[in-house]
Design a protein around this motif. Structure first.
Motif, short mmCIF file in Angstrom:
data_model
loop_
_atom_site.label_atom_id
_atom_site.label_comp_id
_atom_site.label_asym_id
_atom_site.label_seq_id
_atom_site.Cartn_x
_atom_site.Cartn_y
_atom_site.Cartn_z
N SER A 200 0.84 -1.19 0.00
CA SER A 200 0.00 0.00 0.00
C SER A 200 0.88 1.25 0.00
CB SER A 200 -0.91 0.02 1.22
OG SER A 200 -1.80 -1.08 1.20
N CYS A 201 0.42 2.25 -0.69
CA CYS A 201 1.12 3.54 -0.75
C CYS A 201 0.12 4.60 -0.35
CB CYS A 201 1.65 3.78 -2.15
SG CYS A 201 2.41 5.41 -2.38
N LYS A 202 0.25 5.11 0.87
CA LYS A 202 -0.68 6.13 1.34
C LYS A 202 -0.05 7.50 1.15
CE LYS A 202 -3.73 7.48 5.09
NZ LYS A 202 -4.88 7.57 4.15
N VAL A 203 -0.80 8.38 0.52
CA VAL A 203 -0.33 9.73 0.24
C VAL A 203 -1.00 10.70 1.20
CG1 VAL A 203 -0.21 11.56 -1.49
CG2 VAL A 203 0.02 9.15 -2.18
N SER A 204 -0.20 11.55 1.82
CA SER A 204 -0.72 12.59 2.70
C SER A 204 -0.20 13.94 2.25
CB SER A 204 -0.33 12.32 4.16
OG SER A 204 1.08 12.32 4.30
N GLY A 205 -0.91 15.01 2.65
CA GLY A 205 -0.49 16.35 2.27
C GLY A 205 -0.83 16.74 0.85
N TRP A 206 -1.57 15.90 0.16
CA TRP A 206 -1.90 16.14 -1.27
C TRP A 206 -3.05 15.23 -1.62
CZ3 TRP A 206 -0.04 19.46 -4.93
CH2 TRP A 206 -0.33 19.20 -6.27
N ARG A 207 -4.09 15.80 -2.26
CA ARG A 207 -5.21 14.99 -2.68
C ARG A 207 -4.94 14.52 -4.10
NH1 ARG A 207 -8.63 11.87 -0.02
NH2 ARG A 207 -10.15 11.09 -1.52
N LEU A 208 -4.80 13.22 -4.29
CA LEU A 208 -4.52 12.68 -5.62
C LEU A 208 -5.67 12.97 -6.56
CD1 LEU A 208 -2.98 9.25 -4.57
CD2 LEU A 208 -1.75 11.17 -5.61
N ASP A 209 -5.35 13.42 -7.76
CA ASP A 209 -6.38 13.72 -8.75
C ASP A 209 -5.93 13.14 -10.09
OD1 ASP A 209 -8.03 16.79 -9.92
OD2 ASP A 209 -8.48 14.68 -10.21
N HIS A 210 -5.33 13.92 -10.94
CA HIS A 210 -4.85 13.42 -12.23
C HIS A 210 -3.38 12.99 -12.15
CE1 HIS A 210 -8.56 15.08 -13.74
NE2 HIS A 210 -8.34 14.55 -14.92
N ASP A 211 -2.89 12.86 -10.93
CA ASP A 211 -1.50 12.47 -10.75
C ASP A 211 -1.30 11.01 -11.14
OD1 ASP A 211 -2.76 13.94 -8.19
OD2 ASP A 211 -0.90 14.94 -8.79
N ALA A 212 -0.07 10.68 -11.42
CA ALA A 212 0.30 9.28 -11.64
C ALA A 212 0.98 8.76 -10.39
CB ALA A 212 1.24 9.16 -12.83
N VAL A 213 0.60 7.56 -9.99
CA VAL A 213 1.25 6.88 -8.88
C VAL A 213 1.89 5.61 -9.43
CG1 VAL A 213 0.99 5.84 -6.62
CG2 VAL A 213 -0.42 7.81 -7.26
N GLY A 214 3.19 5.50 -9.26
CA GLY A 214 3.92 4.37 -9.80
C GLY A 214 4.57 3.53 -8.72
N TRP A 215 4.76 2.27 -9.05
CA TRP A 215 5.52 1.36 -8.20
C TRP A 215 6.80 0.97 -8.95
CZ3 TRP A 215 4.74 0.24 -3.24
CH2 TRP A 215 3.47 0.45 -2.69
N PHE A 216 7.91 1.03 -8.23
CA PHE A 216 9.21 0.65 -8.77
C PHE A 216 9.84 -0.34 -7.81
CE2 PHE A 216 9.78 3.75 -12.18
CZ PHE A 216 8.76 4.64 -11.87
N ARG A 217 10.80 -1.10 -8.28
CA ARG A 217 11.53 -1.98 -7.40
C ARG A 217 13.02 -1.95 -7.74
NH1 ARG A 217 9.21 -7.84 -9.51
NH2 ARG A 217 10.25 -7.86 -11.56
N GLN A 218 13.81 -2.26 -6.73
CA GLN A 218 15.25 -2.28 -6.93
C GLN A 218 15.84 -3.48 -6.20
OE1 GLN A 218 17.23 1.40 -5.94
NE2 GLN A 218 18.95 0.90 -7.27
N ALA A 219 16.43 -4.38 -6.97
CA ALA A 219 17.10 -5.54 -6.41
C ALA A 219 18.56 -5.17 -6.14
CB ALA A 219 17.02 -6.71 -7.37
N PRO A 220 19.22 -5.87 -5.23
CA PRO A 220 20.62 -5.56 -4.92
C PRO A 220 21.49 -5.60 -6.19
CG PRO A 220 19.75 -7.06 -3.29
CD PRO A 220 18.70 -6.93 -4.35
N GLY A 221 22.26 -4.54 -6.39
CA GLY A 221 23.17 -4.48 -7.52
C GLY A 221 22.51 -4.17 -8.85
N LYS A 222 21.22 -3.87 -8.83
CA LYS A 222 20.51 -3.58 -10.08
C LYS A 222 19.90 -2.20 -10.04
CE LYS A 222 19.41 -8.33 -11.37
NZ LYS A 222 18.33 -9.25 -11.84
N GLU A 223 19.55 -1.71 -11.22
CA GLU A 223 18.91 -0.40 -11.32
C GLU A 223 17.43 -0.49 -10.91
OE1 GLU A 223 21.57 1.60 -14.91
OE2 GLU A 223 19.41 1.29 -15.15
N ARG A 224 16.91 0.65 -10.49
CA ARG A 224 15.49 0.71 -10.16
C ARG A 224 14.68 0.55 -11.44
NH1 ARG A 224 13.83 5.26 -5.90
NH2 ARG A 224 15.65 4.24 -4.97
N GLU A 225 13.65 -0.30 -11.39
CA GLU A 225 12.84 -0.56 -12.57
C GLU A 225 11.36 -0.36 -12.26
OE1 GLU A 225 13.10 -4.63 -13.87
OE2 GLU A 225 12.45 -5.44 -11.96
N GLY A 226 10.63 0.05 -13.28
CA GLY A 226 9.20 0.25 -13.13
C GLY A 226 8.46 -1.07 -13.08
N VAL A 227 7.45 -1.13 -12.22
CA VAL A 227 6.63 -2.33 -12.07
C VAL A 227 5.21 -2.06 -12.56
CG1 VAL A 227 5.67 -3.98 -10.43
CG2 VAL A 227 8.01 -3.15 -10.14
#
Length: 126
Positions: free
Chosen positions: A21-48
């Motif tokens: 879960s990703c809870k956002v505070s201080g800002w009401r989400l509207d037309h924003d994009a919310v993304g999930w990324f992951r990073q394994a040890p020794g690897k670059e961050r990648e979009g999920v």
């Protein structure tokens, strides 16, 4: 000030499930994009996965497309990532991020996002 907090990470056996879960505070989400990324040890961050919040546009990375589901909870200003049939190669730190620029498609690269959470560790191991 927009603030993101991820939760739901942990240790799971191969084939198991987790829901991040990703809870956002201080800002009401509207037309924003919310993304999930992951990073394994020794690897670059990648979009999920990504969701354009009130537009409904979705993107899911091909290797997880039949196992991961992104969704939103408008009442809680939260985005979830349901992860099923987890594999050891899904192990990593999972980050959520917000792009506050208006748009209709989902950004898929990390440099398009302005705000980031602290990350949640996901470990898939027997």
């Amino acid at each position: 000030q927009l603030h993101l907090v991820e939760s739901g990470g942990g240790l799971v056996h191969p084939g198991g499930s987790l829901r991040l879960s990703c809870k956002v505070s201080g800002w009401r989400l509207d037309h924003d994009a919310v993304g999930w990324f992951r990073q394994a040890p020794g690897k670059e961050r990648e979009g999920v996965s990504c969701i354009r919040y009130n537009v409904g546009s979705l993107w899911v990375e091909e290797s997880v497309r039949d196992r991961f589901t992104i969704s939103r909870d408008s009442a809680e200003n939260t985005v979830h990532l349901q992860m099923d049939s987890l594999k050891p190669e899904d192990t990593g730190v999972y980050y959520c991020a917000v792009d506050v620029a208006d748009g209709y498609v989902c950004p898929v690269t990390p440099d398009e996002y302005e705000f980031w959470g602290q990350g949640a560790q996901v470990t898939v191991s027997s």
